[in-house]
Design a protein around this motif. Structure first.
Motif, short mmCIF file in Angstrom:
data_model
loop_
_atom_site.label_atom_id
_atom_site.label_comp_id
_atom_site.label_asym_id
_atom_site.label_seq_id
_atom_site.Cartn_x
_atom_site.Cartn_y
_atom_site.Cartn_z
N PRO A 116 21.76 0.71 21.70
CA PRO A 116 20.69 -0.24 21.98
C PRO A 116 20.41 -1.12 20.76
O PRO A 116 20.81 -0.81 19.65
CB PRO A 116 19.49 0.66 22.23
N ASP A 117 19.68 -2.22 20.99
CA ASP A 117 19.17 -3.00 19.87
C ASP A 117 17.97 -2.28 19.26
O ASP A 117 17.78 -2.28 18.06
CB ASP A 117 18.75 -4.40 20.33
N HIS A 118 17.18 -1.66 20.12
CA HIS A 118 16.04 -0.89 19.63
C HIS A 118 15.68 0.19 20.64
O HIS A 118 16.10 0.15 21.79
CB HIS A 118 14.83 -1.78 19.32
N ILE A 119 14.90 1.15 20.16
CA ILE A 119 14.41 2.24 20.99
C ILE A 119 12.91 2.39 20.74
O ILE A 119 12.47 2.46 19.60
CB ILE A 119 15.10 3.58 20.66
N HIS A 120 12.14 2.44 21.82
CA HIS A 120 10.71 2.76 21.72
C HIS A 120 10.58 4.28 21.77
O HIS A 120 11.32 4.95 22.48
CB HIS A 120 9.93 2.17 22.90
N MET A 121 9.61 4.80 21.03
CA MET A 121 9.42 6.25 20.97
C MET A 121 7.93 6.58 20.95
O MET A 121 7.15 5.88 20.31
CB MET A 121 10.06 6.80 19.70
N ARG A 122 7.57 7.65 21.67
CA ARG A 122 6.22 8.19 21.59
C ARG A 122 6.35 9.70 21.42
O ARG A 122 7.08 10.36 22.16
CB ARG A 122 5.41 7.87 22.85
N VAL A 123 5.63 10.24 20.45
CA VAL A 123 5.66 11.67 20.16
C VAL A 123 4.24 12.21 20.35
O VAL A 123 3.28 11.62 19.84
CB VAL A 123 6.14 11.94 18.72
N SER A 126 6.30 4.26 18.09
CA SER A 126 7.02 3.41 17.15
C SER A 126 8.24 2.80 17.83
O SER A 126 8.62 3.18 18.94
CB SER A 126 7.47 4.23 15.94
N ASN A 127 8.86 1.85 17.16
CA ASN A 127 10.15 1.28 17.55
C ASN A 127 11.11 1.50 16.41
O ASN A 127 10.72 1.47 15.25
CB ASN A 127 10.07 -0.23 17.77
N ALA A 128 12.37 1.68 16.72
CA ALA A 128 13.42 1.72 15.70
C ALA A 128 14.46 0.69 16.09
O ALA A 128 14.85 0.60 17.25
CB ALA A 128 14.06 3.09 15.61
N TYR A 129 14.89 -0.11 15.12
CA TYR A 129 15.89 -1.14 15.37
C TYR A 129 17.20 -0.70 14.76
O TYR A 129 17.24 -0.17 13.65
CB TYR A 129 15.41 -2.47 14.79
N HIS A 130 18.28 -0.94 15.49
CA HIS A 130 19.60 -0.48 15.08
C HIS A 130 20.58 -1.65 15.10
O HIS A 130 21.37 -1.80 16.03
CB HIS A 130 20.08 0.64 16.02
N PRO A 131 20.51 -2.52 14.09
CA PRO A 131 21.35 -3.71 14.11
C PRO A 131 22.83 -3.39 14.02
O PRO A 131 23.24 -2.38 13.47
CB PRO A 131 20.88 -4.48 12.88
N GLY A 132 23.62 -4.31 14.55
CA GLY A 132 25.07 -4.20 14.42
C GLY A 132 25.69 -3.06 15.19
O GLY A 132 26.81 -2.65 14.91
N GLY A 133 24.99 -2.50 16.17
CA GLY A 133 25.57 -1.46 16.99
C GLY A 133 25.86 -0.15 16.25
O GLY A 133 26.77 0.57 16.61
N ARG A 134 25.08 0.14 15.22
CA ARG A 134 25.29 1.41 14.50
C ARG A 134 25.29 2.57 15.46
O ARG A 134 24.53 2.60 16.42
CB ARG A 134 24.20 1.61 13.45
N ALA A 135 26.12 3.56 15.18
CA ALA A 135 26.24 4.70 16.07
C ALA A 135 25.18 5.77 15.83
O ALA A 135 24.95 6.60 16.69
CB ALA A 135 27.62 5.32 15.93
N LEU A 136 24.54 5.77 14.68
CA LEU A 136 23.57 6.81 14.35
C LEU A 136 22.24 6.19 13.95
O LEU A 136 22.20 5.11 13.35
CB LEU A 136 24.07 7.68 13.19
N TRP A 168 12.56 5.18 25.10
CA TRP A 168 12.89 4.08 25.98
C TRP A 168 13.88 3.16 25.27
O TRP A 168 13.49 2.22 24.58
CB TRP A 168 11.65 3.24 26.33
N PRO A 169 15.18 3.41 25.40
CA PRO A 169 16.14 2.50 24.77
C PRO A 169 16.21 1.18 25.54
O PRO A 169 16.01 1.14 26.75
CB PRO A 169 17.46 3.26 24.85
N GLU A 170 16.52 0.12 24.80
CA GLU A 170 16.69 -1.18 25.43
C GLU A 170 18.06 -1.25 26.09
O GLU A 170 19.07 -0.92 25.47
CB GLU A 170 16.56 -2.30 24.40
N ALA A 171 18.09 -1.68 27.34
CA ALA A 171 19.34 -1.86 28.06
C ALA A 171 19.84 -3.29 27.83
O ALA A 171 19.08 -4.15 27.38
CB ALA A 171 19.12 -1.61 29.55
N PRO A 172 21.10 -3.57 28.14
CA PRO A 172 21.59 -4.95 28.04
C PRO A 172 20.67 -5.89 28.81
O PRO A 172 20.21 -5.57 29.91
CB PRO A 172 22.98 -4.88 28.67
N GLY A 173 20.37 -7.03 28.23
CA GLY A 173 19.46 -7.99 28.87
C GLY A 173 18.02 -7.83 28.45
O GLY A 173 17.16 -8.57 28.88
N GLY A 174 17.72 -6.83 27.62
CA GLY A 174 16.38 -6.68 27.07
C GLY A 174 15.40 -5.87 27.90
O GLY A 174 14.23 -5.81 27.56
#
Length: 90
Positions: free
Chosen positions: A60-67, A77-87, A29-35
């Motif tokens: 995204p700013d972050h992505i929720h994940m369930r495995v 879990s959540n993963a945060y990707h600051p600064g618009g990293r591409a990977l 579940w990636p975060e869309a603009p506006g949260g």
């Protein structure tokens, strides 16, 4: 955003022995603009025979994940990707 987005990749492994888990279900579940996390942005994929998966979305700013996988406890879990990293890697 194929070819212009954020690529998230990883390998699903067992916590028992680090063996790859083929066919594990990966829900994202990636975060869309506006949260928000709109349904249209969500994805469910399945790990390949080596436990690997790859997902691409708009940065995204972050992505929720369930495995989840039969015979294993589910993991969220959540993963945060600051600064618009591409990977990103979980």
């Amino acid at each position: 955003t194929v070819g212009h987005g954020h690529i998230l990749s990883g390998i699903v492994r067992s916590s028992r022995d680090c063996a790859p888990i083929a066919g594990a279900q990966v829900e994202l579940w990636p975060e869309a603009p506006g949260g928000s996390h709109p349904e249209v942005e969500r994805a469910t994929l399945y790990a390949d025979s080596a436990g690997a998966y790859q997902f691409e979305c708009a940065p995204p700013d972050h992505i929720h994940m369930r495995v989840s996988a039969p015979g294993h406890r589910s993991f969220a879990s959540n993963a945060y990707h600051p600064g618009g990293r591409a990977l990103g890697t979980f």
